[in-house]
Structure formats: structure tokens, C-alpha cells
Design an enzyme around this catalytic site. Structure first.
Site, mmCIF file in Angstrom:
data_model
loop_
_atom_site.group_PDB
_atom_site.id
_atom_site.type_symbol
_atom_site.label_atom_id
_atom_site.label_comp_id
_atom_site.label_asym_id
_atom_site.label_seq_id
_atom_site.Cartn_x
_atom_site.Cartn_y
_atom_site.Cartn_z
ATOM 1 C CG ASP A 1 18.737 57.883 70.936
ATOM 2 O OD1 ASP A 1 17.829 58.676 71.267
ATOM 3 O OD2 ASP A 1 18.892 57.477 69.772
ATOM 4 C CG HIS B 1 14.882 64.808 78.326
ATOM 5 N ND1 HIS B 1 15.559 64.005 77.437
ATOM 6 C CD2 HIS B 1 14.031 65.563 77.565
ATOM 7 C CE1 HIS B 1 15.149 64.265 76.192
ATOM 8 N NE2 HIS B 1 14.208 65.203 76.257
ATOM 9 C CB SER C 1 25.191 71.269 66.432
ATOM 10 O OG SER C 1 26.447 70.883 66.868
ATOM 11 C CG LEU D 1 35.244 59.861 85.206
ATOM 12 C CD1 LEU D 1 35.707 58.657 84.397
ATOM 13 C CD2 LEU D 1 33.749 59.732 85.503
ATOM 14 N NE ARG E 1 22.139 56.737 68.772
ATOM 15 C CZ ARG E 1 22.016 57.751 67.941
ATOM 16 N NH1 ARG E 1 22.965 58.011 67.093
ATOM 17 N NH2 ARG E 1 20.928 58.502 67.956
HETATM 18 C C1 FPP Z 1 18.079 61.493 73.603
HETATM 19 O O1 FPP Z 1 16.810 60.977 73.878
HETATM 20 C C2 FPP Z 1 18.549 62.320 74.677
HETATM 21 C C3 FPP Z 1 18.855 63.654 74.576
HETATM 22 C C4 FPP Z 1 18.733 64.431 73.347
HETATM 23 C C5 FPP Z 1 19.290 64.429 75.705
HETATM 24 C C6 FPP Z 1 20.194 63.758 76.670
HETATM 25 C C7 FPP Z 1 19.976 64.406 77.941
HETATM 26 C C8 FPP Z 1 19.930 63.782 79.136
HETATM 27 C C9 FPP Z 1 20.223 62.366 79.394
HETATM 28 C C10 FPP Z 1 19.519 64.529 80.311
HETATM 29 C C11 FPP Z 1 20.387 65.368 81.008
HETATM 30 C C12 FPP Z 1 21.848 65.248 80.933
HETATM 31 C C13 FPP Z 1 22.561 66.048 81.679
HETATM 32 C C14 FPP Z 1 24.048 66.044 81.659
HETATM 33 C C15 FPP Z 1 21.876 66.951 82.564
HETATM 34 P P1 FPP Z 1 15.620 61.332 72.889
HETATM 35 O O2 FPP Z 1 14.848 62.450 73.501
HETATM 36 O O3 FPP Z 1 16.126 61.585 71.529
HETATM 37 O O4 FPP Z 1 14.798 59.996 72.949
HETATM 38 P P2 FPP Z 1 13.879 59.388 71.809
HETATM 39 O O5 FPP Z 1 14.763 59.081 70.641
HETATM 40 O O6 FPP Z 1 13.332 58.155 72.460
HETATM 41 O O7 FPP Z 1 12.811 60.406 71.500
#
Ligand code: FPP
Length: 244
Positions: free
Chosen positions: A22, A39, A68, A133, A190
Site C-alpha cells: 500500500d 505503481h 476485487s 520460492l 502492510r
Molecule cells: C496500493 O497503493 C497498491 C495497489 C492497489 C496495487 C499494487 C500494485 C503494484 C505494487 C504494482 C504492480 C505489481 C505487480 C505484481 C506487477 P495505492 O494506489 O492504494 O496507494 P495509496 O493508498 O497511496 O493511494
């Protein structure tokens, strides 16, 4: 590999680490960048974390890549995330596979684009005999949905005469979950300061140690993982001591 001084190798490392990644959006915003930049940097953190887990002797890593509920985000961000995933599977997962990592996916595949489903299946099949792994990516995953689906299939099997309703126990129920071949997570991390489970591995985390860190996911490094493992070991040691 040399372990960091904080790391205690006289106590077992967790067998299974699960991570809710997160803070990508906040990482990008703090730099005046679009969310996708967060991301992208998050994908780099995934890459280094997978290798760090292998080096530390952790057997299972499960990451929450797309929940989801993430479909509720703006379509452009969902497209960006799916695009990143395509790129990640093509580039990274092939390398990880060559390094002995076994890749698996959990979640509902029915809503994913056909080409993503194909990439997922290919990466699972090409790494299925790897002995390193076990890296599981939760994609369009929801813990409640997983439990509901297990209940639905079980009910159908009862109707078809394959089970009696009274056969149900924890072990049988687990055999209906997508995680059926994995031990429950020992440690769930987390990032970004939020302290919620957000529908991740609900059944599986009944006895898991939770570790919440303020570090934003794109800033998460091998050292952060080692600190988390050390904290886990500290808790384990205290727990063991109280039982003496
Ligand atoms: C949460 O940050 C993150 C996600 C919803 C997506 C997780 C994805 C990745 C780490 C990238 C790619 C992973 C792979 C396997 C390719 P957020 O956007 O909710 O952050 P915020 O709470 O600061 O807005």
C-alpha cells in the site's frame, strides 16, 4: 548471502510471508508524479522483495496485487495497472522463473482480459517444476469471495452426492480454497501506515502475526523485509519463552 546484523538466523524465518502493498499513490503524489509512477516503482519493490525472500530462505511469498474492490478505481488507473501487470509478467516473471521461483496466481480470473489469463497460465505452467520460492500473486482476489466460492462448490458437491453436509470440517473446507496447497501465512506485512486486512486471506490469516509499517510500498527494501522478519522472530521468541 550475508544477513543484516538485525537478522537473527538462530530462529526460524517465517515460512510464508504475505504482503499488502500500500502507498503507491501517496509515493507518487509526494513527488508530483502520476499514480502509475508509484505503481511502477512498486513493481520494482516487488522484484527486490521476491529476491530478498529467496535469499532469506522464506518458502512462500504472497502479494496482494489487485483486489476485487480495485475495479472501483478510475478506468484509466485500472488500465494502467493491468498494463503494468502484462509488462511485469512478460519481463520479470520470466527471469524469476529462470531463477527457480515458482509463480502462482489466486483470485477470480473470469474478469481478467484473455491475454492476461494466457500470460498467467503460461507463467504458472513454465515454472511449475521450480523448487525455489513459491511466489503467489493475488489478482482480482477477495477473501470473502474465495470463501463464498468454496461454500458454493461444496454445496454443489453435496447436491451431487459427493459429500454429506456433515463432512465439513476445517481441513475439508481448506481443500476448497485457492490456497489449498499453501501453509497459512506466518507473517503479514502492510505498508503505508494503514492497519486493515482489506479482504486479503481472511480465512488463512486466523493465526498470522501482523506487522504494519509506515514505509510506503515503493520505498520498501530488503532491509525493511529483514527488519520485519526480525520483529517476527522477536515475537516468536517471546511466545516460545512463555510456554517454558
Ligand atoms: C496500493 O497503493 C497498491 C495497489 C492497489 C496495487 C499494487 C500494485 C503494484 C505494487 C504494482 C504492480 C505489481 C505487480 C505484481 C506487477 P495505492 O494506489 O492504494 O496507494 P495509496 O493508498 O497511496 O493511494
Amino acid at each position: 548471502m550475508a544477513l543484516a546484523p538485525a537478522f537473527d538466523d538462530s530462529i526460524a524465518v517465517p515460512t510464508h510471508v504475505a504482503i499488502i502493498m500500500d502507498g503507491n499513490g501517496r509515493w507518487a503524489r509526494a513527488r508530483g508524479l502520476p499514480r502509475i509512477a508509484g505503481h511502477r516503482q512498486g513493481a520494482e519493490a516487488v522484484r527486490s522483495t521476491v529476491r530478498a525472500c529467496s535469499d532469506l530462505g522464506i518458502s512462500y511469498l504472497t502479494i496482494y496485487a489487485f483486489s476485487s474492490e480495485n475495479w472501483k478505481r478510475p478506468a484509466s488507473e485500472v488500465d494502467d495497472l493491468m498494463g503494468l501487470l502484462r509488462l511485469y509478467i512478460r519481463r520479470e516473471l520470466v527471469d524469476l522463473g529462470r531463477e527457480g521461483v515458482r509463480i502462482r496466481f489466486i483470485g477470480d480470473r473470469s474478469r481478467l482480459d484473455t491475454d492476461i489469463n494466457r500470460l498467467i497460465s503460461e507463467s504458472e505452467q513454465s515454472t511449475m517444476n521450480n523448487k525455489g520460492l513459491i511466489f503467489t500473486v493475488a489478482l482480482n482476489y477477495g477473501g470473502r469471495q474465495e470463501i463464498l466460492e468454496a461454500a458454493r462448490v461444496f454445496a454443489q458437491n453435496v447436491r451431487d452426492g459427493k459429500h454429506e453436509a456433515g463432512d465439513m470440517d476445517e481441513q475439508l473446507f481448506e481443500s476448497y480454497l485457492q490456497s489449498k496447497d499453501m501453509p497459512d501465512p506466518d507473517l503479514l506485512i502492510r505498508t503505508s501506515g494503514e492497519q486493515r486486512l482489506s479482504n486479503f486471506l481472511l480465512w488463512q490469516s486466523a493465526y498470522t502475526e501482523f506487522l504494519f509499517t509506515a514505509t510506503l510500498w515503493p520505498d520498501f527494501t530488503r532491509e525493511h523485509l529483514e527488519q520485519a522478519v526480525h520483529e517476527y522472530q522477536r515475537r516468536e521468541r517471546r511466545y516460545g519463552g512463555s510456554g517454558d
